[in-house]
Design a protein around this motif. Structure first.
Motif, short mmCIF file in Angstrom:
data_model
loop_
_atom_site.label_atom_id
_atom_site.label_comp_id
_atom_site.label_asym_id
_atom_site.label_seq_id
_atom_site.Cartn_x
_atom_site.Cartn_y
_atom_site.Cartn_z
N VAL A 1 -27.40 -22.71 -29.96
CA VAL A 1 -27.21 -22.60 -31.40
C VAL A 1 -25.73 -22.61 -31.68
O VAL A 1 -24.99 -21.73 -31.21
CB VAL A 1 -27.84 -21.31 -31.97
N THR A 2 -25.25 -23.59 -32.43
CA THR A 2 -23.83 -23.65 -32.77
C THR A 2 -23.57 -22.86 -34.05
O THR A 2 -24.45 -22.70 -34.89
CB THR A 2 -23.35 -25.10 -32.93
N GLY A 3 -22.36 -22.36 -34.17
CA GLY A 3 -22.04 -21.54 -35.32
C GLY A 3 -22.89 -20.29 -35.40
O GLY A 3 -23.28 -19.84 -36.48
N ALA A 4 -23.18 -19.69 -34.25
CA ALA A 4 -24.16 -18.60 -34.18
C ALA A 4 -23.54 -17.21 -34.18
O ALA A 4 -24.21 -16.23 -33.94
CB ALA A 4 -25.03 -18.77 -32.94
N LEU B 1 -31.76 -27.59 -29.38
CA LEU B 1 -30.40 -27.60 -29.92
C LEU B 1 -30.49 -27.40 -31.42
O LEU B 1 -31.14 -28.17 -32.13
CB LEU B 1 -29.70 -28.93 -29.62
N VAL B 2 -29.84 -26.35 -31.90
CA VAL B 2 -29.76 -26.10 -33.34
C VAL B 2 -28.32 -26.34 -33.77
O VAL B 2 -27.42 -25.55 -33.48
CB VAL B 2 -30.20 -24.66 -33.69
N ALA C 1 -38.26 -21.28 -40.74
CA ALA C 1 -38.34 -22.75 -40.81
C ALA C 1 -37.70 -23.37 -39.57
O ALA C 1 -38.22 -24.33 -39.00
CB ALA C 1 -37.66 -23.26 -42.08
N MET C 2 -36.57 -22.79 -39.16
CA MET C 2 -35.93 -23.25 -37.93
C MET C 2 -36.88 -23.12 -36.75
O MET C 2 -37.05 -24.07 -35.96
CB MET C 2 -34.66 -22.43 -37.69
N LEU C 3 -37.52 -21.97 -36.63
CA LEU C 3 -38.42 -21.73 -35.50
C LEU C 3 -39.57 -22.73 -35.48
O LEU C 3 -39.93 -23.27 -34.43
CB LEU C 3 -38.95 -20.30 -35.56
N VAL D 1 -34.39 -30.98 -31.53
CA VAL D 1 -33.05 -30.99 -32.11
C VAL D 1 -33.17 -30.74 -33.60
O VAL D 1 -33.97 -31.40 -34.29
CB VAL D 1 -32.34 -32.34 -31.86
N LEU D 2 -32.39 -29.80 -34.10
CA LEU D 2 -32.39 -29.49 -35.52
C LEU D 2 -31.02 -29.72 -36.10
O LEU D 2 -30.02 -29.19 -35.60
CB LEU D 2 -32.82 -28.04 -35.75
#
Length: 307
Positions: free
Chosen positions: A12-15, A97-98, A222-224, A147-148
């Motif tokens: 997760v980037t920016g996490a 990958l988020v 929603a991500m999940l 991938v999100l």
């Protein structure tokens, strides 16, 4: 059926805070091992510190999960590659990958410095490209990947003072739409999430009650869903305050006017019919637009009907 990510590895980037932190915590709660990536800069992208990411890692570990911190800048492909290598060395795979890292440098286009414009594009759009490229071959080899991309209503619908942000966010939709097609045969599913969340990005423009309702944790379900085994692909989900919607790019039935000398005048005169949304469709691929347009040309036989 409960979404169980046991055995999955997620980046997760920016996490280090806000939405990314909420994403990382939920992924870990559902069993994923998580790379908590954050450069640790201010919301305009300046500065940097690994402290934010390390704090989220500690939260995950205290709750019994597995996580590592990483301070790579998503704008630097070599740093991203080293982050991916680190995850592979420790856990041997990358399933999710988020792409969440982002910055804001809001200003009207007239007052926007081009260097700031490029920086916003570099973080949001190229940062997501770098991270996705770094894991793509791994996911192909695994024959599995989720991938999100994090898009925005500012990209989908426009927002005053956010030309560079909107351009980057809509660019991610185009990237997602193509990668969802290219990844399909490898069970790599690629989607977009357009969040409405109270973060450092929005704290100055909303009331206290609104900020409370738009807690980042209200978006993360929603991500999940979009990174689960049963996720769709090529979908744009919108989420905020516990409400979830789907955004579509549509094609109206339109109007056939031909290519005569007065075609432009006919287009102007027929705009009401051209923009009428009755009977609009959601094309599955970009080829559906020219196929539809060719089908309206009198006397032209569709290519599929030849020979």
């Amino acid at each position: 059926m409960r979404i169980d990510l046991s055995g999955r590895v997620a980046i997760v980037t920016g996490a280090g805070g806000g939405l990314g932190r909420a994403h990382a915590l939920l992924l870990a709660k559902r069993g994923a091992k998580v790379v908590v990536n954050d450069l640790g800069g201010a919301r305009d992208g300046s500065g940097g510190s690994a402290t934010m990411a390390e704090q989220v890692v500690e939260e995950i570990r205290r709750a019994g999960g597995e996580a590592i911190a990483n301070g790579a800048s998503v704008t630097d492909f070599d740093q991203v590659g080293a982050m991916v290598d680190q995850a592979m060395a420790i856990w041997g795979r990358i399933d999710i990958l988020v792409n969440n890292a982002g910055i804001l440098r809001d200003r009207t286009f007239a007052k926007q410095d081009l260097s700031d414009f490029r920086t916003v594009i570099d973080v949001h759009l190229m940062g997501s490209v770098h991270c996705t490229k770094a894991v793509w071959d791994i996911m192909i080899a695994q024959q599995f990947g989720r991938v999100l991309m994090t898009t925005s209503s500012s990209g989908l619908y426009g927002n005053f003072g956010q030309s560079q942000y909107g351009a980057a966010k809509m660019g991610l939709v185009g990237l997602m739409k193509t990668l969802s097609q290219e990844g399909r045969k490898h069970d790599i599913r690629v989607n977009c999430l357009a969040p409405s969340a109270a973060t450092r990005m929005t704290e100055d423009i909303m009331s206290a009650d609104e900020l409370m309702a738009l807690a980042p944790a209200s978006v993360s379900p929603a991500m999940l869903a979009l990174v689960s085994d049963d996720a769709p692909t090529g979908t744009i989900l919108c989420a905020g305050a516990g409400s979830f919607e789907c955004a579509h790019i549509t094609l109206t039935k339109g109007l056939y006017v031909g290519v005569g000398e007065d075609a432009a005048e006919q287009v102007l005169a027929g705009l009401g019919q051209i923009v009428d949304r009755n009977g609009e469709v959601v094309p599955a691929t970009g080829l559906e637009q020219p196929r539809y347009e060719l089908s309206r040309v009198p006397g032209l036989m569709p290519a599929a009907a030849h020979g």
